[in-house]
Design a protein around this motif. Structure first.
Motif, short mmCIF file in Angstrom:
data_model
loop_
_atom_site.label_atom_id
_atom_site.label_comp_id
_atom_site.label_asym_id
_atom_site.label_seq_id
_atom_site.Cartn_x
_atom_site.Cartn_y
_atom_site.Cartn_z
N SER A 1 -79.60 2.12 -54.70
CA SER A 1 -78.60 2.94 -54.02
C SER A 1 -78.46 2.52 -52.55
CB SER A 1 -78.98 4.42 -54.12
OG SER A 1 -79.05 4.80 -55.47
N SER A 2 -79.58 2.14 -51.93
CA SER A 2 -79.52 1.73 -50.52
C SER A 2 -78.67 0.49 -50.33
CB SER A 2 -80.91 1.43 -49.98
OG SER A 2 -81.73 2.53 -50.12
N ARG B 1 -87.10 -2.01 -62.75
CA ARG B 1 -86.18 -3.11 -62.43
C ARG B 1 -86.90 -4.44 -62.34
NH1 ARG B 1 -83.99 -0.54 -57.13
NH2 ARG B 1 -86.19 0.02 -57.16
N LYS C 1 -86.69 12.44 -47.89
CA LYS C 1 -85.86 11.24 -47.91
C LYS C 1 -84.47 11.65 -47.43
CE LYS C 1 -85.13 7.51 -51.31
NZ LYS C 1 -85.38 7.12 -52.72
N GLY D 1 -76.68 0.82 -62.65
CA GLY D 1 -78.07 0.65 -63.12
C GLY D 1 -78.61 1.96 -63.68
N HIS D 2 -78.35 3.06 -62.96
CA HIS D 2 -78.78 4.38 -63.47
C HIS D 2 -78.01 4.73 -64.75
CE1 HIS D 2 -79.47 5.21 -58.95
NE2 HIS D 2 -80.66 5.14 -59.49
N LEU E 1 -92.29 17.51 -60.00
CA LEU E 1 -91.56 17.15 -61.21
C LEU E 1 -92.20 17.77 -62.46
CD1 LEU E 1 -89.38 15.50 -62.67
CD2 LEU E 1 -90.91 13.53 -62.56
N ARG F 1 -88.19 6.68 -66.84
CA ARG F 1 -87.99 5.94 -65.59
C ARG F 1 -87.53 4.52 -65.93
NH1 ARG F 1 -87.30 7.98 -60.85
NH2 ARG F 1 -88.57 6.45 -59.76
N TYR G 1 -95.76 1.41 -58.04
CA TYR G 1 -95.32 2.74 -57.62
C TYR G 1 -95.12 3.64 -58.84
CZ TYR G 1 -91.91 6.18 -55.81
OH TYR G 1 -91.23 7.33 -55.50
N LEU H 1 -80.31 -4.06 -58.15
CA LEU H 1 -79.50 -2.99 -57.56
C LEU H 1 -80.34 -1.81 -57.05
CD1 LEU H 1 -76.46 -2.67 -57.31
CD2 LEU H 1 -76.42 -1.53 -59.53
N THR I 1 -84.69 -1.99 -66.95
CA THR I 1 -83.31 -2.00 -66.45
C THR I 1 -82.60 -3.27 -66.92
OG1 THR I 1 -83.98 -0.74 -64.52
CG2 THR I 1 -81.95 -1.99 -64.31
N SER J 1 -83.32 10.23 -57.12
CA SER J 1 -82.55 10.69 -55.96
C SER J 1 -81.05 10.54 -56.21
CB SER J 1 -82.94 9.88 -54.72
OG SER J 1 -84.31 9.95 -54.52
N ASN K 1 -98.66 12.29 -62.49
CA ASN K 1 -98.01 13.34 -63.27
C ASN K 1 -98.86 13.74 -64.48
OD1 ASN K 1 -95.78 13.75 -61.64
ND2 ASN K 1 -94.65 12.06 -62.55
N1 COA Z 1 -80.78 1.04 -61.37
C1 COA Z 1 -80.46 1.02 -60.08
N2 COA Z 1 -81.26 1.50 -59.11
C2 COA Z 1 -82.42 2.03 -59.49
C3 COA Z 1 -82.82 2.09 -60.83
C4 COA Z 1 -81.94 1.55 -61.80
N3 COA Z 1 -82.24 1.57 -63.10
N4 COA Z 1 -84.03 2.67 -60.89
C5 COA Z 1 -84.37 2.96 -59.63
N5 COA Z 1 -83.41 2.58 -58.78
C6 COA Z 1 -83.42 2.68 -57.31
C7 COA Z 1 -82.76 3.93 -56.82
O1 COA Z 1 -81.38 3.71 -56.60
C8 COA Z 1 -83.49 4.18 -55.54
O2 COA Z 1 -82.92 3.38 -54.53
P1 COA Z 1 -83.04 3.79 -52.99
O3 COA Z 1 -84.50 3.84 -52.65
O4 COA Z 1 -82.31 2.69 -52.36
O5 COA Z 1 -82.39 5.14 -52.87
C9 COA Z 1 -84.90 3.65 -55.78
O6 COA Z 1 -84.78 2.79 -56.89
C10 COA Z 1 -85.87 4.74 -56.04
O7 COA Z 1 -85.51 5.37 -57.23
P2 COA Z 1 -85.43 6.90 -57.52
O8 COA Z 1 -85.34 6.98 -59.00
O9 COA Z 1 -84.38 7.61 -56.79
O10 COA Z 1 -86.87 7.34 -57.14
P3 COA Z 1 -87.40 8.16 -55.97
O11 COA Z 1 -88.63 7.44 -55.59
O12 COA Z 1 -86.43 8.47 -54.91
O13 COA Z 1 -87.72 9.54 -56.71
C11 COA Z 1 -88.94 10.96 -58.24
C12 COA Z 1 -88.59 9.58 -57.78
C13 COA Z 1 -87.82 11.96 -58.06
C14 COA Z 1 -89.21 10.83 -59.71
C15 COA Z 1 -90.23 11.40 -57.52
O14 COA Z 1 -90.07 11.27 -56.13
C16 COA Z 1 -90.65 12.81 -57.85
O15 COA Z 1 -91.00 13.13 -58.96
N6 COA Z 1 -90.63 13.69 -56.83
C17 COA Z 1 -91.01 15.09 -57.00
C18 COA Z 1 -92.35 15.38 -56.35
C19 COA Z 1 -93.48 15.10 -57.30
O16 COA Z 1 -93.55 15.61 -58.41
N7 COA Z 1 -94.43 14.26 -56.87
C20 COA Z 1 -95.58 13.93 -57.66
C21 COA Z 1 -95.37 12.67 -58.46
S1 COA Z 1 -96.01 11.29 -57.59
#
Ligand code: COA
Length: 162
Positions: free
Chosen positions: A128-129, A90, A41, A16-17, A73, A87, A97, A126, A119, A9, A105
């Protein structure tokens, strides 16, 4: 050519990213940082803003592309010829999850694999929230995000505007 996708997202991108992106760019011939245009979201930044902040953060790397995607995805990965999803993990709490997503996938597209990078310990707490929450209370976010992203966050929480 080994094409990898690092999806998320990124609302907003944190150090971290960036740590994961830098390390993944050394594994991949081409790394695509893919921003999910996620209608479920609610996000602080628009997709365009998130793309722009990521591009600004990784501009010194020439094998990284930044794009947005909608839908599954695996469909996006297929369209890009990518077979590796990156991915970051952390903590143990991320694992369940991530495992579920990786298995789903692979059921959807048997040629895809998910590669997990641990990480950096410095950023294992860390998210984003958390960054948004600290910024909203005018806290110091300089250890979490780049100065550029910090400015954009300040812009969102108007009290900071000069
Ligand atoms: N450093 C800092 N923060 C990290 C991190 C890192 N290395 N890795 C993850 N995070 C945090 C993110 O900041 C985010 O924080 P937030 O919830 O406070 O916003 C949280 O972890 C979630 O991480 P994110 O990578 O944004 O994952 P997501 O769950 O929002 O999205 C996707 C993951 C995009 C891969 C997934 O939702 C997707 O593939 N969606 C498409 C639909 C699909 O194909 N679905 C079938 C698969 S199940």
């Amino acid at each position: 050519m080994k094409i990898c996708i690092y999806p998320g997202s990124f609302d907003p991108i944190t150090y971290g990213h960036i740590d994961i992106i830098e390390r993944a760019s050394k594994i991949a011939d081409k790394l695509i940082v893919a921003v999910l245009n996620n209608f479920d979201k609610s996000s602080l930044f628009t997709v365009e803003e998130r793309l722009e902040m990521i591009r600004e953060s990784i501009k010194k790397y020439d094998n990284i592309e930044v794009e947005s995607f909608e839908g599954l995805l695996v469909d996006y990965a297929k369209s890009k010829g990518a077979r590796i999803i990156i991915r970051g993990l952390r903590a143990v709490t991320d694992f369940e999850y991530e495992l579920q997503m990786a298995q789903t996938n692979r059921e959807l597209y048997s040629d895809i694999d998910t590669m997990f990078l641990l990480t950096n310990l410095k950023y294992s707490y860390l998210s984003s929230s958390v960054v948004k929450q600290v910024a909203s209370y005018e806290g110091d976010i300089s250890k979490f995000v780049t100065p550029y992203v910090a400015e954009k966050l300040k812009g969102k929480f108007n009290r900071y505007n000069v």
